[in-house]
Design an enzyme around this catalytic site. Structure first.
Site, mmCIF file in Angstrom:
data_model
loop_
_atom_site.group_PDB
_atom_site.id
_atom_site.type_symbol
_atom_site.label_atom_id
_atom_site.label_comp_id
_atom_site.label_asym_id
_atom_site.label_seq_id
_atom_site.Cartn_x
_atom_site.Cartn_y
_atom_site.Cartn_z
ATOM 1 N N GLY A 71 0.793 -1.217 0.000
ATOM 2 C CA GLY A 71 0.000 0.000 0.000
ATOM 3 C C GLY A 71 0.826 1.267 0.000
ATOM 4 N N HIS A 201 -1.835 -8.083 2.721
ATOM 5 C CA HIS A 201 -1.671 -8.643 4.074
ATOM 6 C C HIS A 201 -2.748 -8.188 5.056
ATOM 7 C CE1 HIS A 201 0.242 -5.252 6.442
ATOM 8 N NE2 HIS A 201 0.305 -4.773 5.219
ATOM 9 N N CYS A 325 2.879 1.357 11.206
ATOM 10 C CA CYS A 325 3.903 2.073 10.444
ATOM 11 C C CYS A 325 4.501 3.218 11.229
ATOM 12 C CB CYS A 325 3.319 2.609 9.135
ATOM 13 S SG CYS A 325 2.748 1.288 8.040
#
Length: 390
Positions: A71, A201, A325
């Site tokens: 992504g 994922h 992240c």
């Protein structure tokens, strides 16, 4: 000790059927999908089949789906590719203040390169204001990037309404759909989406596989240079096993969507009702009337979320304070801050993200553990907090 995984918004376990579909492409079907011989053709057949499945799942044509490593790459490509390719129209970009860092950081870099970026605010539930968009968009705007589902609080944006405004001004509309895929229906034509980022994922597929949908006719520069792969749009050897796995994960997700949605709604509502009853002085974040069923963000007043994550981990419970992240950066959640939460409230927030494998027994264990650990943390905390009104 019981093990409960409630960090599915960060990543999901690889589905056994997905792994089974991938295995031949590690061993017997090992050719480079861009090679012209039989080994290559066998590999590209797997890639093409996956592309067809993924395209169908989002209402696109197969020649509009381009594979990436995930992504983050897809978001980078959408923003930078459209910005560079449409400089003759203008250098203005619009996004929201609660986007994923792969969007926000790309926008900050583009600002350094001479582009102008408008960051739309959100209300206290995480919704972008349509009136704010109308006020800020202009003929020089080349791309508007708004995520479908926020990865921290689960709020669903009004994508269709936003797309109509973007189309009126002749700009491209990019949607980060990474958290939306698998938990809500997506049809790029019905929603008016020009570019859509998705990742494997998050739906029980492999890590390292993503895709960018690019509507036919959209002007966009190449992002990865050095080869003619992906219909000459994205250079680099295709990760054939991961792509095949992505396709299989989409196939299974499409098959089980109705069941997944019902189960996730039931388990998340069970969790919300139980935690509101058992644990005092909490806030459920996000728009409760317009959100996905797998993400529940909870603010525990008077505690430090990082401590609670550690204590829960010691009891076999996996949760997070927000986006994976951004973990380790020690930065306060930009999402919760944009929604008007205080610094203390931001620090005391935990994200619980569920899967169809989550049981009521799991939830009972988690809430029971939360009662114990939150009480201990509040008792020992030097921070005084204002309790919620009863």
């Amino acid at each position: 000790m019981r093990k409960v995984y409630l960090d599915n918004a960060a990543t999901t376990v690889l589905n056994g059927e997905v792994l089974q579909a991938m295995m031949p492409y590690f061993t017997s079907i090992y050719g480079n999908s861009h090679s012209q011989h039989t080994f290559g053709r066998d590999a590209v057949n797997g890639v093409d089949n996956a592309r067809d499945i993924i395209a169908k799942s989002i209402g696109a044509s197969s020649n509009e789906v381009f594979f990436t490593c995930g992504g983050t790459e897809a978001n980078n490509w959408a923003l930078r590719g459209v910005a560079y390719a449409n400089i003759s129209k203008g250098k203005h970009i619009i996004t929201s203040s609660i986007e994923h860092h792969s969007v926000l950081d790309t926008c900050k870099q583009l600002e350094k390169e001479g582009f102008t970026v408008t960051y739309l605010p959100v209300d206290n539930s995480g919704l972008v204001s349509i009136s704010d968009l109308l006020h800020e968009i202009k003929p020089e705007t080349t791309i508007v990037s708004i995520m479908a589902v926020n990865n921290e609080v689960g709020t669903i944006q009004n994508i269709k309404a936003i797309s109509e405004i973007v189309k009126f001004y002749g700009a491209c509309f990019h949607v980060d759909g990474v958290q939306a895929l698998g938990v809500m229906p997506i049809n790029v034509n019905d929603l008016g989406i020009d570019l859509l980022s998705i990742s494997a994922h998050k739906i029980h597929g492999p890590k390292g596989a993503g895709a960018l949908y690019i509507r036919k006719g959209v002007k966009i520069d190449k992002f990865m240079i050095g080869g003619e792969q992906e219909m000459n749009r994205r250079g680099g050897t295709v990760n054939v096993p991961a792509v095949v796995g992505f396709g299989k994960a989409c196939e299974l997700n499409n098959r089980d969507m109705a069941f997944r949605d019902k189960k996730l709604f039931e388990i998340s509502q069970y969790f919300i009702k139980k935690i509101e009853y058992e644990v005092p002085d909490i806030i459920i974040n996000g728009n409760q009337n317009q959100k996905v069923n797998n993400i529940v963000s909870v603010t525990f007043l008077g505690i430090e979320g990082e401590y609670l994550v550690t204590l829960l981990d010691m009891k076999g419970i996996a949760v997070s304070t927000g986006s994976a992240c951004a973990s380790g950066s020690f930065q306060k959640s930009h999402v919760l801050k944009a929604m008007g939460r205080t610094d203390q409230e931001v620090r005391g927030t935990i994200r619980f993200s569920f899967d169809v494998s989550t049981t009521k027994e799991d939830v009972d264990y988690v809430v029971r553990t939360l009662c114990e650990e939150v009480e201990k943390l509040r008792k020992d905390s030097p921070v005084k907090y204002k309790k919620k009104d009863s």
